[in-house]
Design a protein around this motif. Structure first.
Motif, PDB file in Angstrom:
ATOM      1  N   SER A  80       5.841   2.926  -1.146  1.00 46.08           N
ATOM      2  CA  SER A  80       5.152   3.891  -1.788  1.00 46.08           C
ATOM      3  C   SER A  80       4.018   4.048  -1.194  1.00 46.08           C
ATOM      4  O   SER A  80       3.452   2.944  -1.064  1.00 46.08           O
ATOM      5  CB  SER A  80       4.940   3.766  -2.962  1.00 46.08           C
ATOM      6  OG  SER A  80       3.998   2.779  -3.237  1.00 46.08           O
ATOM      7  N   LEU A  81       3.238   5.126  -1.670  1.00 47.54           N
ATOM      8  CA  LEU A  81       1.923   5.454  -0.741  1.00 47.54           C
ATOM      9  C   LEU A  81       1.333   4.533  -1.275  1.00 47.54           C
ATOM     10  O   LEU A  81       0.090   3.692  -0.925  1.00 47.54           O
ATOM     11  CB  LEU A  81       1.929   6.626  -1.086  1.00 47.54           C
ATOM     12  CG  LEU A  81       0.416   7.376  -0.302  1.00 47.54           C
ATOM     13  CD1 LEU A  81       0.181   6.973   1.086  1.00 47.54           C
ATOM     14  CD2 LEU A  81      -0.107   8.474  -0.839  1.00 47.54           C
ATOM     15  N   THR A  82       1.258   4.217  -2.369  1.00 44.89           N
ATOM     16  CA  THR A  82       0.395   3.236  -3.294  1.00 44.89           C
ATOM     17  C   THR A  82       0.182   2.133  -3.172  1.00 44.89           C
ATOM     18  O   THR A  82      -0.738   1.664  -2.987  1.00 44.89           O
ATOM     19  CB  THR A  82       0.404   3.659  -5.160  1.00 44.89           C
ATOM     20  OG1 THR A  82       0.745   4.658  -5.309  1.00 44.89           O
ATOM     21  CG2 THR A  82      -0.009   2.395  -6.065  1.00 44.89           C
ATOM     22  N   ALA A  83       1.412   1.854  -3.022  1.00 45.14           N
ATOM     23  CA  ALA A  83       1.670   0.205  -2.111  1.00 45.14           C
ATOM     24  C   ALA A  83       1.036   0.215  -0.945  1.00 45.14           C
ATOM     25  O   ALA A  83       0.505  -0.334  -0.425  1.00 45.14           O
ATOM     26  CB  ALA A  83       3.318  -0.027  -2.066  1.00 45.14           C
ATOM     27  N   ILE A  84       0.627   1.569  -0.290  1.00 41.84           N
ATOM     28  CA  ILE A  84       0.399   1.221   1.395  1.00 41.84           C
ATOM     29  C   ILE A  84      -1.016   1.397   1.207  1.00 41.84           C
ATOM     30  O   ILE A  84      -1.408  -0.222   1.645  1.00 41.84           O
ATOM     31  CB  ILE A  84       0.758   2.204   1.815  1.00 41.84           C
ATOM     32  CG1 ILE A  84       2.882   2.100   2.679  1.00 41.84           C
ATOM     33  CG2 ILE A  84       0.352   2.602   4.083  1.00 41.84           C
ATOM     34  CD1 ILE A  84       2.831   0.692   3.309  1.00 41.84           C
ATOM     35  N   VAL A  85      -1.584   1.701   0.465  1.00 42.48           N
ATOM     36  CA  VAL A  85      -3.307   2.088   0.032  1.00 42.48           C
ATOM     37  C   VAL A  85      -3.367   0.730  -0.343  1.00 42.48           C
ATOM     38  O   VAL A  85      -4.818   0.472  -0.347  1.00 42.48           O
ATOM     39  CB  VAL A  85      -3.058   3.220  -0.810  1.00 42.48           C
ATOM     40  CG1 VAL A  85      -5.475   3.353  -1.158  1.00 42.48           C
ATOM     41  CG2 VAL A  85      -2.914   4.645  -0.400  1.00 42.48           C
ATOM     42  N   LYS A  86      -2.746   0.303  -1.313  1.00 39.78           N
ATOM     43  CA  LYS A  86      -3.044  -0.975  -2.208  1.00 39.78           C
ATOM     44  C   LYS A  86      -3.502  -1.887  -0.895  1.00 39.78           C
ATOM     45  O   LYS A  86      -4.522  -3.147  -1.094  1.00 39.78           O
ATOM     46  CB  LYS A  86      -2.085  -1.249  -2.821  1.00 39.78           C
ATOM     47  CG  LYS A  86      -2.698  -2.373  -3.508  1.00 39.78           C
ATOM     48  CD  LYS A  86      -2.242  -2.982  -5.067  1.00 39.78           C
ATOM     49  CE  LYS A  86      -2.834  -3.495  -6.211  1.00 39.78           C
ATOM     50  NZ  LYS A  86      -2.403  -4.270  -7.457  1.00 39.78           N
ATOM     51  N   GLN A  87      -2.431  -2.604  -0.174  1.00 36.29           N
ATOM     52  CA  GLN A  87      -2.382  -3.156   1.452  1.00 36.29           C
ATOM     53  C   GLN A  87      -3.956  -2.776   2.349  1.00 36.29           C
ATOM     54  O   GLN A  87      -4.692  -3.626   2.284  1.00 36.29           O
ATOM     55  CB  GLN A  87      -0.777  -3.229   1.812  1.00 36.29           C
ATOM     56  CG  GLN A  87      -0.199  -3.540   1.506  1.00 36.29           C
ATOM     57  CD  GLN A  87       1.025  -4.508   1.880  1.00 36.29           C
ATOM     58  OE1 GLN A  87       1.484  -3.951   2.606  1.00 36.29           O
ATOM     59  NE2 GLN A  87       2.416  -2.728   1.466  1.00 36.29           N
TER      60      GLN A  87
END
Length: 96
Positions: free
Chosen positions: A17-24
């Motif tokens: 998800s975009l959320t997971a990528i942004v968090k990383q």
């Protein structure tokens, strides 16, 4: 497609998800909403996102650019077609 739409599509295709990528990339997922509203990450952040998604930064922008060029081409073709028809009618009227 917009930057956010392309990025979200790439995330879905890769099972994340975009959320997971942004968090990383940023250490927090709060920038996700900003991206979805049209903000762009910094260049180094886009590069890191591309690395995580195993793609090129250009893939985030590609469809937007392609769509724009396609629409521009269609508009030019329509104009050329219209001009051709006008010219053809004028030629036809002169020959009568």
């Amino acid at each position: 497609m917009t930057f956010a739409e392309n990025l979200n599509r790439l995330c879905r295709e890769r099972g994340t998800s975009l959320t997971a990528i942004v968090k990383q990339v940023k250490g927090s997922s709060s920038f996700t909403t900003a991206i979805n509203k049209g903000s762009l990450p910094k260049e180094d952040e886009m590069i890191k996102m591309a690395e995580l998604l195993h793609c090129l930064v250009a893939d985030f922008l590609w469809m937007t650019s392609l769509l724009s060029r396609t629409l521009n081409l269609k508009m030019r073709m329509k104009k050329i077609s219209s001009e051709f028809i006008v010219h053809f009618r004028e030629e036809l009227n002169m020959s009568l």
